[in-house]
Design a protein around this motif. Structure first.
Motif, PDB file in Angstrom:
ATOM      1  N   ARG A  23       7.643  -2.899   0.118  1.00 27.75           N
ATOM      2  CA  ARG A  23       6.716  -3.120   1.222  1.00 27.75           C
ATOM      3  C   ARG A  23       5.659  -4.183   0.923  1.00 27.75           C
ATOM      4  O   ARG A  23       4.824  -4.481   1.781  1.00 27.75           O
ATOM      5  CB  ARG A  23       6.013  -1.806   1.571  1.00 27.75           C
ATOM      6  N   VAL A  24       5.657  -4.755  -0.272  1.00 28.79           N
ATOM      7  CA  VAL A  24       4.593  -5.683  -0.660  1.00 28.79           C
ATOM      8  C   VAL A  24       4.638  -6.958   0.177  1.00 28.79           C
ATOM      9  O   VAL A  24       3.644  -7.386   0.759  1.00 28.79           O
ATOM     10  CB  VAL A  24       4.683  -5.999  -2.164  1.00 28.79           C
ATOM     11  N   CYS A  25       5.789  -7.591   0.228  1.00 34.17           N
ATOM     12  CA  CYS A  25       5.931  -8.836   0.974  1.00 34.17           C
ATOM     13  C   CYS A  25       7.413  -9.101   1.209  1.00 34.17           C
ATOM     14  O   CYS A  25       8.273  -8.392   0.673  1.00 34.17           O
ATOM     15  CB  CYS A  25       5.279 -10.015   0.240  1.00 34.17           C
ATOM     16  N   ARG A  26       7.702 -10.127   1.957  1.00 32.15           N
ATOM     17  CA  ARG A  26       9.094 -10.431   2.260  1.00 32.15           C
ATOM     18  C   ARG A  26       9.887 -10.828   1.017  1.00 32.15           C
ATOM     19  O   ARG A  26      11.065 -10.485   0.878  1.00 32.15           O
ATOM     20  CB  ARG A  26       9.170 -11.543   3.303  1.00 32.15           C
ATOM     21  N   ALA A  27       9.221 -11.552   0.120  1.00 36.56           N
ATOM     22  CA  ALA A  27       9.921 -11.990  -1.101  1.00 36.56           C
ATOM     23  C   ALA A  27      10.316 -10.786  -1.954  1.00 36.56           C
ATOM     24  O   ALA A  27      11.435 -10.724  -2.481  1.00 36.56           O
ATOM     25  CB  ALA A  27       9.033 -12.941  -1.888  1.00 36.56           C
ATOM     26  N   TRP A  28       9.399  -9.829  -2.096  1.00 40.15           N
ATOM     27  CA  TRP A  28       9.702  -8.641  -2.881  1.00 40.15           C
ATOM     28  C   TRP A  28      10.771  -7.800  -2.184  1.00 40.15           C
ATOM     29  O   TRP A  28      11.646  -7.224  -2.831  1.00 40.15           O
ATOM     30  CB  TRP A  28       8.439  -7.811  -3.100  1.00 40.15           C
ATOM     31  N   ARG A  29      10.695  -7.718  -0.889  1.00 37.80           N
ATOM     32  CA  ARG A  29      11.702  -6.958  -0.143  1.00 37.80           C
ATOM     33  C   ARG A  29      13.088  -7.559  -0.349  1.00 37.80           C
ATOM     34  O   ARG A  29      14.077  -6.827  -0.511  1.00 37.80           O
ATOM     35  CB  ARG A  29      11.348  -6.940   1.343  1.00 37.80           C
ATOM     36  N   ALA A  30      13.172  -8.872  -0.358  1.00 38.58           N
ATOM     37  CA  ALA A  30      14.459  -9.530  -0.565  1.00 38.58           C
ATOM     38  C   ALA A  30      15.020  -9.206  -1.949  1.00 38.58           C
ATOM     39  O   ALA A  30      16.224  -8.989  -2.114  1.00 38.58           O
ATOM     40  CB  ALA A  30      14.312 -11.035  -0.386  1.00 38.58           C
ATOM     41  N   LEU A  31      14.145  -9.162  -2.962  1.00 38.88           N
ATOM     42  CA  LEU A  31      14.606  -8.826  -4.310  1.00 38.88           C
ATOM     43  C   LEU A  31      15.077  -7.379  -4.391  1.00 38.88           C
ATOM     44  O   LEU A  31      16.111  -7.086  -5.008  1.00 38.88           O
ATOM     45  CB  LEU A  31      13.486  -9.065  -5.320  1.00 38.88           C
ATOM     46  N   VAL A  32      14.325  -6.448  -3.793  1.00 39.78           N
ATOM     47  CA  VAL A  32      14.690  -5.031  -3.858  1.00 39.78           C
ATOM     48  C   VAL A  32      15.961  -4.762  -3.061  1.00 39.78           C
ATOM     49  O   VAL A  32      16.769  -3.907  -3.443  1.00 39.78           O
ATOM     50  CB  VAL A  32      13.524  -4.156  -3.351  1.00 39.78           C
ATOM     51  N   ASP A  33      16.166  -5.475  -1.977  1.00 43.90           N
ATOM     52  CA  ASP A  33      17.363  -5.277  -1.160  1.00 43.90           C
ATOM     53  C   ASP A  33      18.592  -5.975  -1.733  1.00 43.90           C
ATOM     54  O   ASP A  33      19.715  -5.713  -1.286  1.00 43.90           O
ATOM     55  CB  ASP A  33      17.128  -5.784   0.265  1.00 43.90           C
TER      56      ASP A  33
END
Length: 333
Positions: A61-71
């Protein structure tokens, strides 16, 4: 009058002087912990040390970049690669082989898999009755199911309690949703996993199952053993079915042994269906079965057992079962 000595600290030689310490300004927490400045490969390495549940619940939930890495797949494959055991390497190879193609709008299934850790653990809830009859679909017969303390310790059980049946058939079932537990469809259809089921007796008096009425698929070995009170005979049944997404039967296993008679002796007999060898043991062993070479489409496991006594006594003198289990694991071969 004599001269008054000068006080220390009043400007004389050797006087004490006060030193005022100027506090060092604290760095801005956002500047100190701004991981977004790291190159993506280093950020991926840092995130791989975060617990999987925290990655999914917070970091995503931090940011779009982090979401892309987690997904994505790379983070979870890096996490799996840390297990250097033979089982860990086999799992990583299998996961790489059966991961679905990456899609921007769909999280990698490895995230849920790593968070729930479904392999190698019991997927049945409340297997020993430590929560009463919770999570089980129950049909009572006679005076119904009850939970009692074990008469003999069961090694590795989460609770030393068992389910006890009555003078008419008592039935109890639980259906395990394998996808909900964290196993994605491509993994289940890969041919690289097997499903082991078991049921434990609580009482050491056992009886040989002649296998005449047990449906045993090929390429499996299974143990038939179950328990009763010494002063009352009992009957026991086990039915396990593998179901597809629409709950149609894909494969099944059943254990329907002969009844244990009243005043049964103290022998400890185990029947190994692979070679029909009878072996005397000093402890009780479970009814077990392994579904190998699983056909495509399996999404649910239905686990159902029955029990009753043979004397038709009021109360609870029937079959006693505990520590039932459904375990998915990487194929050994």
């Amino acid at each position: 009058m004599g001269a008054v000595p000068a006080k220390r600290g009043a400007g004389t030689m050797g006087a004490w002087t006060s030193r005022t310490q100027v506090p060092t300004p604290e760095p801005d927490p956002q500047e100190a912990l701004d991981l977004s400045r790291l190159p993506p490969e280093l950020l991926l390495l840092v995130l791989s040390h975060v617990p999987p549940r925290s990655l999914l619940r917070h970091c995503r939930r931090v940011c779009r970049a982090w979401r892309a890495l987690v997904d994505g797949q790379a983070l979870w494959l890096l996490l799996l690669a840390r297990d250097h055991s033979a089982a860990g390497r086999a799992l990583q190879t299998l996961a790489r082989r059966c991961l679905p193609p990456a899609r921007g709008d769909t999280p990698c299934p490895l995230g849920q898999f790593c968070a729930l850790r479904p392999l190698g653990r019991n997927l049945l809830s409340n297997p020993c009755g430590q929560e009463g009859l919770r999570k089980w679909m129950v049909r009572h017969g006679g005076d119904g199911w009850v939970v009692e303390k074990n008469r003999k310790p069961v090694p590795g059980a989460p609770s030393q309690t068992c389910f006890v049946t009555s003078f008419s058939w008592c039935r109890k079932k639980q259906v395990v949703d394998l996808v909900e537990k964290g196993l994605w469809p491509e993994l289940l259809d890969s041919g690289g996993v097997e499903i082991a089921v078991s049921d434990w007796p609580d009482w050491p008096r056992t009886h040989r199952d002649p296998l005449a009425s047990a449906a045993t698929p090929s390429n499996t070995s299974s143990f038939r053993e179950w328990g009763a009170r010494h002063d009352s005979g009992c009957k026991y049944r086990l039915f396990v079915t593998l179901l597809d997404a629409h709950q149609n039967v894909i494969d099944k296993f059943s254990a329907v042994p002969d009844p244990i008679e009243q005043w049964n002796n103290d022998t400890y007999v185990q029947c190994l269906s692979l070679n029909e060898e009878l072996i005397d043991w000093l402890t009780a062993w479970p009814v077990t079965h392994v579904f190998s070479n699983i056909r495509r489409g399996v999404r649910f496991v239905s686990f159902e057992h029955w029990g009753q006594d043979t004397q038709f006594w009021a109360g609870h003198y029937g079959a006693r079962v505990t520590n039932s289990s459904v375990i998915v694991r990487v194929c050994q071969s």
